[in-house]
Design a protein around this motif. Structure first.
Motif, PDB file in Angstrom:
ATOM      1  N   GLY A   7       0.827  -1.198   0.000  1.00 43.77           N
ATOM      2  CA  GLY A   7       0.000   0.000   0.000  1.00 43.77           C
ATOM      3  C   GLY A   7       0.859   1.246   0.000  1.00 43.77           C
ATOM      4  N   TYR A   8       0.224   2.360   0.309  1.00 39.97           N
ATOM      5  CA  TYR A   8       0.881   3.667   0.284  1.00 39.97           C
ATOM      6  C   TYR A   8       0.864   4.246   1.693  1.00 39.97           C
ATOM      7  N   TRP A   9       2.002   4.765   2.129  1.00 37.37           N
ATOM      8  CA  TRP A   9       2.192   5.232   3.495  1.00 37.37           C
ATOM      9  C   TRP A   9       2.763   6.641   3.480  1.00 37.37           C
ATOM     10  N   SER A  10       2.333   7.486   4.411  1.00 39.07           N
ATOM     11  CA  SER A  10       2.833   8.858   4.467  1.00 39.07           C
ATOM     12  C   SER A  10       3.100   9.268   5.906  1.00 39.07           C
ATOM     13  N   GLU A  11       4.157  10.058   6.097  1.00 37.31           N
ATOM     14  CA  GLU A  11       4.408  10.616   7.425  1.00 37.31           C
ATOM     15  C   GLU A  11       3.708  11.965   7.591  1.00 37.31           C
ATOM     16  N   TRP A  36       8.727   2.361  -3.883  1.00 40.37           N
ATOM     17  CA  TRP A  36       9.431   3.627  -4.020  1.00 40.37           C
ATOM     18  C   TRP A  36       9.283   4.425  -2.734  1.00 40.37           C
ATOM     19  N   GLN A  37      10.248   5.295  -2.516  1.00 38.44           N
ATOM     20  CA  GLN A  37      10.171   6.290  -1.461  1.00 38.44           C
ATOM     21  C   GLN A  37      10.143   7.651  -2.132  1.00 38.44           C
ATOM     22  N   TYR A  38       9.216   8.499  -1.702  1.00 35.38           N
ATOM     23  CA  TYR A  38       9.094   9.856  -2.228  1.00 35.38           C
ATOM     24  C   TYR A  38       9.341  10.825  -1.089  1.00 35.38           C
ATOM     25  N   THR A  52       8.012  12.421   3.872  1.00 33.64           N
ATOM     26  CA  THR A  52       8.370  11.220   3.131  1.00 33.64           C
ATOM     27  C   THR A  52       7.143  10.331   2.993  1.00 33.64           C
ATOM     28  N   GLU A  53       7.031   9.671   1.846  1.00 33.53           N
ATOM     29  CA  GLU A  53       5.985   8.687   1.618  1.00 33.53           C
ATOM     30  C   GLU A  53       6.620   7.424   1.059  1.00 33.53           C
ATOM     31  N   PHE A  55       4.879   6.250   9.723  1.00 34.38           N
ATOM     32  CA  PHE A  55       3.966   6.490   8.613  1.00 34.38           C
ATOM     33  C   PHE A  55       2.570   5.980   8.948  1.00 34.38           C
ATOM     34  N   LEU A  56       1.580   6.589   8.326  1.00 38.12           N
ATOM     35  CA  LEU A  56       0.213   6.098   8.382  1.00 38.12           C
ATOM     36  C   LEU A  56      -0.213   5.700   6.972  1.00 38.12           C
ATOM     37  N   PRO A  57      -1.110   4.714   6.861  1.00 35.90           N
ATOM     38  CA  PRO A  57      -1.568   4.329   5.520  1.00 35.90           C
ATOM     39  C   PRO A  57      -2.407   5.427   4.884  1.00 35.90           C
ATOM     40  N   VAL A  58      -2.312   5.534   3.578  1.00 40.18           N
ATOM     41  CA  VAL A  58      -3.117   6.480   2.801  1.00 40.18           C
ATOM     42  C   VAL A  58      -4.095   5.636   1.987  1.00 40.18           C
ATOM     43  N   ALA A  59      -5.365   5.730   2.332  1.00 35.80           N
ATOM     44  CA  ALA A  59      -6.377   4.855   1.731  1.00 35.80           C
ATOM     45  C   ALA A  59      -6.457   4.993   0.218  1.00 35.80           C
ATOM     46  N   ALA A  60      -6.362   6.211  -0.294  1.00 36.13           N
ATOM     47  CA  ALA A  60      -6.499   6.422  -1.740  1.00 36.13           C
ATOM     48  C   ALA A  60      -5.256   5.972  -2.503  1.00 36.13           C
TER      49      ALA A  60
END
Length: 133
Positions: free
Chosen positions: A7-11, A33-35, A22-23, A118-123
């Motif tokens: 999934g996708y994670w964001s701080e 990937w890290q963004y 960072t995501e 990080f927390l998950p990003v639902a979208a």
């Protein structure tokens, strides 16, 4: 493969006023990937292959480092790649999922450009250097 990491994670939700964040993206096919981005308009993307060799362990092989500048065009964010470099760096770290599915790494995936919580990003999200002009 550790399905809970996919999934996708964001701080960003953990520190919404921060001038940089960072995501992380973990795909089910073992790529990710890290963004990292900053209000200064700088960004960096590190693409990697990953797997979880055991409970609470993460192994990532960094394959590509990309950086440049982002800009706003109306409500769209565009990324201008200024440098692309092949790398081959193995990173091994520990991780855990806490309350509210907060992902905590024992250290940053990329030392100078990464967060550890990080927390998950639902979208979800995508590597921004793969799309757009």
């Amino acid at each position: 493969m550790e399905a809970r990491l996919v999934g996708y994670w964001s701080e960003s939700p953990l520190d919404p006023g921060s001038p940089e964040y960072t995501e992380l993206g973990f795909r089910a096919d073992g790529t990710g990937w890290q963004y990292w981005t900053s209000w200064s308009s700088a960004f960096a993307v590190h693409r990697f292959d990953w797997h979880s060799p055991g409970p609470g362990r993460l192994t990532a092989r960094l394959r590509m480092a990309i950086d440049g500048a982002w800009s706003l065009h109306g409500s769209d964010v565009r990324h201008r790649v200024e440098r692309r470099e092949h790398v081959d760096t193995l990173v091994e770290l520990a991780w855990e999922l806490g309350p509210d599915r907060q992902l905590t790494l024992d250290r940053a995936l990329v030392d100078v450009l990464g967060g550890t919580q990080f927390l998950p990003v639902a979208a979800g999200g995508d590597d921004p250097t793969l799309t757009g002009p």
